[in-house]
Design an enzyme around this catalytic site. Structure first.
Site, PDB file in Angstrom:
ATOM      1  N   GLY A 231       0.831  -1.199   0.000  1.00  0.00           N
ATOM      2  CA  GLY A 231       0.000   0.000   0.000  1.00  0.00           C
ATOM      3  C   GLY A 231       0.863   1.245   0.000  1.00  0.00           C
TER       4      GLY A 231
ATOM      5  N   GLU B 158      -0.113  -1.838  -7.146  1.00  0.00           N
ATOM      6  CA  GLU B 158      -0.838  -0.779  -7.843  1.00  0.00           C
ATOM      7  C   GLU B 158      -0.060   0.530  -7.866  1.00  0.00           C
ATOM      8  OE1 GLU B 158      -4.658  -0.794  -5.746  1.00  0.00           O
ATOM      9  OE2 GLU B 158      -3.905   0.784  -4.474  1.00  0.00           O
TER      10      GLU B 158
ATOM     11  N   GLY C 192       2.070   5.075   1.733  1.00  0.00           N
ATOM     12  CA  GLY C 192       2.311   5.674   3.046  1.00  0.00           C
ATOM     13  C   GLY C 192       3.587   5.176   3.674  1.00  0.00           C
TER      14      GLY C 192
ATOM     15  N   GLY D 179      -7.096  -0.179  -3.351  1.00  0.00           N
ATOM     16  CA  GLY D 179      -6.962  -1.526  -3.887  1.00  0.00           C
ATOM     17  C   GLY D 179      -6.765  -2.571  -2.810  1.00  0.00           C
TER      18      GLY D 179
HETATM   19  C1  LIG Z   1      -5.260   3.272   6.611  1.00  0.00           C
HETATM   20  C2  LIG Z   1      -4.515   4.537   6.173  1.00  0.00           C
HETATM   21  C3  LIG Z   1      -5.426   5.740   6.381  1.00  0.00           C
HETATM   22  C4  LIG Z   1      -3.255   4.672   7.017  1.00  0.00           C
HETATM   23  O1  LIG Z   1      -2.468   5.661   6.490  1.00  0.00           O
HETATM   24  P1  LIG Z   1      -1.120   6.148   7.206  1.00  0.00           P
HETATM   25  O2  LIG Z   1      -0.647   7.330   6.508  1.00  0.00           O
HETATM   26  O3  LIG Z   1      -0.226   4.975   7.367  1.00  0.00           O
HETATM   27  O4  LIG Z   1      -1.768   6.441   8.623  1.00  0.00           O
HETATM   28  P2  LIG Z   1      -1.540   7.452   9.771  1.00  0.00           P
HETATM   29  O5  LIG Z   1      -1.086   6.623  10.927  1.00  0.00           O
HETATM   30  O6  LIG Z   1      -0.759   8.639   9.367  1.00  0.00           O
HETATM   31  O7  LIG Z   1      -3.055   7.859  10.032  1.00  0.00           O
HETATM   32  C5  LIG Z   1      -3.692   8.839   9.322  1.00  0.00           C
HETATM   33  C6  LIG Z   1      -4.549   9.639  10.298  1.00  0.00           C
HETATM   34  O8  LIG Z   1      -5.656   8.864  10.757  1.00  0.00           O
HETATM   35  C7  LIG Z   1      -5.644   8.771  12.154  1.00  0.00           C
HETATM   36  N1  LIG Z   1      -6.065   7.470  12.571  1.00  0.00           N
HETATM   37  C8  LIG Z   1      -5.559   6.308  12.133  1.00  0.00           C
HETATM   38  N2  LIG Z   1      -6.187   5.295  12.764  1.00  0.00           N
HETATM   39  C9  LIG Z   1      -7.071   5.848  13.614  1.00  0.00           C
HETATM   40  C10 LIG Z   1      -7.996   5.299  14.524  1.00  0.00           C
HETATM   41  N3  LIG Z   1      -8.092   3.976  14.673  1.00  0.00           N
HETATM   42  N4  LIG Z   1      -8.789   6.136  15.223  1.00  0.00           N
HETATM   43  C11 LIG Z   1      -8.688   7.454  15.049  1.00  0.00           C
HETATM   44  N5  LIG Z   1      -7.813   8.037  14.199  1.00  0.00           N
HETATM   45  C12 LIG Z   1      -7.012   7.230  13.485  1.00  0.00           C
HETATM   46  C13 LIG Z   1      -4.209   8.990  12.535  1.00  0.00           C
HETATM   47  O9  LIG Z   1      -4.087   9.369  13.879  1.00  0.00           O
HETATM   48  C14 LIG Z   1      -3.809  10.053  11.559  1.00  0.00           C
HETATM   49  O10 LIG Z   1      -4.374  11.272  12.003  1.00  0.00           O
HETATM   50  P3  LIG Z   1      -3.542  12.620  11.994  1.00  0.00           P
HETATM   51  O11 LIG Z   1      -3.389  12.921  10.535  1.00  0.00           O
HETATM   52  O12 LIG Z   1      -4.443  13.547  12.751  1.00  0.00           O
HETATM   53  O13 LIG Z   1      -2.274  12.274  12.713  1.00  0.00           O
HETATM   54  C15 LIG Z   1      -4.089   4.424   4.671  1.00  0.00           C
HETATM   55  O14 LIG Z   1      -3.166   3.401   4.527  1.00  0.00           O
HETATM   56  C16 LIG Z   1      -5.253   4.160   3.771  1.00  0.00           C
HETATM   57  O15 LIG Z   1      -5.960   5.070   3.357  1.00  0.00           O
HETATM   58  N6  LIG Z   1      -5.517   2.874   3.426  1.00  0.00           N
HETATM   59  C17 LIG Z   1      -6.647   2.494   2.620  1.00  0.00           C
HETATM   60  C18 LIG Z   1      -6.299   2.426   1.182  1.00  0.00           C
HETATM   61  C19 LIG Z   1      -5.347   1.312   0.894  1.00  0.00           C
HETATM   62  O16 LIG Z   1      -5.090   0.463   1.720  1.00  0.00           O
HETATM   63  N7  LIG Z   1      -4.831   1.280  -0.296  1.00  0.00           N
HETATM   64  C20 LIG Z   1      -3.980   0.172  -0.621  1.00  0.00           C
HETATM   65  C21 LIG Z   1      -3.213   0.300  -1.769  1.00  0.00           C
HETATM   66  S1  LIG Z   1      -2.636   1.939  -2.084  1.00  0.00           S
END
Ligand SMILES: CC(C)(COP(=O)(O)OP(=O)(O)OC[C@H]1O[C@@H](n2cnc3c(N)ncnc32)[C@H](O)[C@@H]1OP(=O)(O)O)[C@@H](O)C(=O)NCCC(=O)NCCS
Ligand SMILES: CC(C)(COP(=O)(O)OP(=O)(O)OC[C@H]1O[C@@H](n2cnc3c(N)ncnc32)[C@H](O)[C@@H]1OP(=O)(O)O)[C@@H](O)C(=O)NCCC(=O)NCCS
Lengths: 502, 502
Positions: A261, A286, A263, A380
């Site tokens: 993924g 992807e 990030g 994805g």
């Molecule tokens: C899940 C996903 C959001 C994590 O992204 P990341 O950048 O690793 O996550 P972060 O730890 O920076 O979290 C993003 C924000 O959500 C918040 N957050 C994450 N989990 C949380 C939870 N369980 N409860 C409340 N807030 C939460 C974080 O605190 C952070 O907030 P901030 O911006 O205020 O600090 C991201 O991977 C995603 O959108 N995934 C879905 C799409 C995907 O999987 N695509 C796959 C192929 S590209």
């Protein structure tokens, strides 16, 4: 003008402003762009601008998220009626959660099929970024393919943005094939990441090409935080797990094609492979991030197939200054092929994605904060989690100084069900839940993945629920108590447990 | 003895009792049988019997549910350590929900793959029902194929039950192919329901065949309640919807291959096609019920591919008394091929399955009563819902004299996510939620599918939640209040609404 090798297009060249006038109120747009790469940088921003001064509300379908502030400006200026299948923008997210924009969060591999099945998204105008145009008037995309082939096919009119910031040598890395609608759907004959099945351009009926616009704005660079202690620990747990799979003869040292993924976490995990014993790796993913190119540089990665290249500025400089070095090791495909169930299951992709939260029975939430607020979208992750050889989900055990536990009694929204998740991992450790019943999963997840601050509290939930019986023990009235506690008191730590932390 | 055409097997023939002694405490068994069809009727019941008198606890993997009381007796006599990937027995269900038996509820298309990936289910003994044995010692299955090919491949020892109650002419309807483990996984070259890709028998190394047992016990017949007002209304709504798809040019009158779940509702829906304008239909399904044969009789159905034939006594009599009539119109395949994502997506199967409950945003619960108690299992519903051309879920709007609404604010367990569901239908009407955002879905589901007795109550939940904002509006503390109300007061009808019903 030498990038346009089809003479009849030459008098279609015009300003972005003028081209944007082709877009009318209530239009449905299909735009290129996938995780910031290869998006419309000239015409679509003008649509946002126009919406400031006139009644202009459109539906925008893309590959995935767009770059710069395009999604933000479209949302802010009230230009969006509906948006799909993915976004990752703070301003747009707010508009979605305020019900100002309707959002359809879709498996990225399925949007193209949807367009063949229903008529509600008849594409009025496609806006597609190109690095050049062939002798036949066909489009050579830039750093992503996304849904562009189906948008071009379905559109009444096509606007092409020729972007001179990319080297023309990008031509050749694309592998484009439009799949026919059932019952005429073909076999997708990909047997390895590097199998080429299509053309290196997107075919278009030149009569539909209504405007061509030049730009020289590069992709907006990815910003990736450096790996930290937690992401490195996660990466180590995954590598050890995979090493064990090799040691015990279930996988070879070249594993199976990897998907990761986007990030920080995903990038850190992939970077971990650089100093591992694995070799001759491949990717069938992807998005390609910086780590992909580091792995190529280190000789670990033989080939990478994806739908886009989304890298930081320094990585972009590295790649495009020496593109021949990478070109033969890359293919960019339409996202209904990069994410095709058929190919992912045949190749046996190892999918590594990030969760917002997961629960003690192995259900994963990828999209909703506290069950209601959209973060980005499923992207994805479901295409890979359902169909891959291994479906791994990672996240830290806690966030916000320990006020959030990412492992909860019950996820507040389910994107990946217990049936689709093989391995869960946090910096605390890894749980391999394949072949386990729910109560077995709960025990290993609580033991291996949960932060000690929350372990006792979670165990108590589980043990109380267990007493009540049921294949999947739950106390429905408390299932979301952690989320409610967080909303009410800013922490998931319950009173009675607040002082028992280690 | 003429059913065994391989001479060296002849001195392996023995009683079921003796053969059952090959099964030891802690063994892992792989047994034939899929929704009652083609299961072990001699040896496995003896295992249950033995467990009454000795310490004998085994893990049982099957195709799907078993016939007669085999699962019940195994459970009752304490013979089961773990059971997977499906069951549908009241006694076993109770043992699962009491934590006496561990149950792994799996996509039926994925068990074979799991056996290739992990070692925790090394099959000690496979017990496979056969209609005959070929000159090479290979097994010709009976009315189901299920997971038998992979069980035979992985097993240390194989017991074959030759069942003389089936006509030998069953030989020829099976299409068996073992898929290789990745990275050697082959394309599954099925282009139509009737494409044959394998052998008509299961290959086995004769040295592994440890015992052969004769039986003449027929399959336990299916019992299907006749269509009633509700199932007929559901069937009508689906037919009208499909007619509209044809009228508007999105499908042809032969539609696309149909899949239908088991039970009364699915059977009624399929029966509805008999008097429809559709023609030259095909099926690519997992189970064939009575309705399939009625459709063949009526000339509507050209061909049906599945993994088992599960019919009532009268239908069984009809088929097997005139088997040549049906033989050329049927193929039975291993369940990892009948349920393969690759084939289901290529063919564009129209999947019609039954839900326990669904919610206002389109999430479906197929497995758990009140979020905790296992009913049967997900079966193949997820394989079809995720990958098909259309994913339809049906159920009545209410049950138990109106005390249960099958449409709830939030499903208490998610088996099919909002990303995987296209159409929802009850006797009240049908909701086509393709391309809709969650709040749009809620409005059409409440309007079209919910019983008037619950409509106002559900609308109130939605409107209150909507005020709080969020892409998917929910009030977490009330999300399961309907389920709690049912548990506390025996009805989901809330006090304030109890007297406002129409
Ligand atoms: C899940 C996903 C959001 C994590 O992204 P990341 O950048 O690793 O996550 P972060 O730890 O920076 O979290 C993003 C924000 O959500 C918040 N957050 C994450 N989990 C949380 C939870 N369980 N409860 C409340 N807030 C939460 C974080 O605190 C952070 O907030 P901030 O911006 O205020 O600090 C991201 O991977 C995603 O959108 N995934 C879905 C799409 C995907 O999987 N695509 C796959 C192929 S590209
Ligand atoms: C969902 C499923 C259980 C429905 O089966 P069915 O025979 O049509 O359903 P019924 O209406 O008879 O319901 C079965 C029982 O569950 C109960 N039930 C169903 N929904 C319920 C709910 N929401 N709350 C409480 N009880 C419920 C019914 O009341 C009935 O109980 P009873 O036996 O005491 O009367 C069944 O289709 C199934 O197991 N599906 C999953 C597997 C699958 O889809 N396979 C697909 C390919 S075969």
């Amino acid at each position: 003008m030498h990038r346009i090798k089809y003479a009849p297009y030459k008098d279609k060249v015009q300003s972005a402003e003028k081209a944007s006038l082709l877009i009318k109120n209530h239009h449905i747009l299909g735009v290129s762009g996938f995780t910031k790469a290869g998006d419309s940088k000239a015409v679509l921003p003008k649509v946002a601008e126009r919406a400031l001064h006139e009644e202009l509300k459109v539906t925008v379908l893309s590959g995935a998220s767009l770059g710069y502030d395009t999604d933000a400006n479209l949302a802010k200026n009230g230009a969006l009626q509906k948006r799909m299948p993915f976004q990752a923008d703070a301003t747009l997210r707010k508009s979605i959660n305020n019900h100002e924009v309707l959002y359809v969060d879709q498996h990225l591999g399925q949007t193209a099929d949807m367009l063949q099945k229903i008529d509600s998204f008849k594409i009025d105008v496609a806006i597609i970024e190109a690095v050049s145009i062939t002798e036949d008037g066909y489009i050579v995309p830039t750093t992503s393919v996304g849904n562009s082939p189906i948008f071009v096919e379905k559109a009444d009119k096509v606007i092409i943005e020729v972007n001179t910031s990319f080297p023309e040598s990008l031509a050749g890395i694309h592998d484009i094939k439009l799949l026919k609608k059932q019952p005429h759907r073909e076999i997708i004959p990909i047997l390895n990441s590097d199998t080429r099945i299509g053309d290196s351009f997107i075919k278009v009926n030149p009569e539909k090409v209504a405007a061509i616009v030049y730009t020289e704005i590069p992709d907006s660079p990815a910003v990736i935080s450096a790996p930290d202690e937690k992401t490195e620990a996660i990466s180590k747990h995954i590598l050890s797990f995979l090493e064990k799979e090799v040691d015990e003869g279930r996988l070879t040292e070249s594993l199976l094609p990897l998907q990761a993924g986007i990030g920080k976490t995903a990038n850190a995990i992939l970077s971990g492979f650089t100093n591992s014993r694995f070799k001759n790796l491949t990717m069938y993913s992807e998005v390609l991030q910086d780590s992909t190119f580091d792995l190529i540089d280190s000789g670990k990665l033989l080939f990478a197939s994806a739908s886009s290249i989304t890298v930081t500025q320094s990585c972009s400089d590295k790649i495009f200054n020496d593109f021949e070095k990478y070109k033969s090791k890359l293919l960019l495909r339409p996202q209904n092929i990069s994410n095709a169930a058929e190919v992912i299951s045949r190749l046996g992709v190892i999918g590594i994605n990030t969760a917002i939260e997961f629960d003690i029975y192995g259900n994963v939430n990828s999209t909703h904060i506290t069950g209601t607020k959209m973060m980005n979208g499923i992207g994805g992750s479901g295409d890979f989690a359902r169909n891959g050889y291994l479906s791994i989900f990672a996240c830290p055990s806690m966030s916000k100084e320990g006020r959030i536990s990412h492992i909860v009694p019950m996820v507040s929204h389910t994107d990946h069900t217990e049936h689709d998740v093989d391995v869960l991992v946090t910096e605390q450790g890894l749980a391999d839940i394949r072949g386990l019943a729910p109560v077995e999963r709960a025990r290993v997840i609580i033991k291996n993945c949960v932060h000690p601050d929350y372990r006792e509290q979670l165990l108590q939930y589980f043990e109380e629920a267990y007493q009540l019986g049921g294949h999947t023990p739950h106390i429905l009235k408390n299932a979301f108590s952690w989320h409610e506690e967080f909303k009410a008191h800013g922490t998931m730590k319950m009173e009675t447990f607040a002082n028992t932390t280690v």
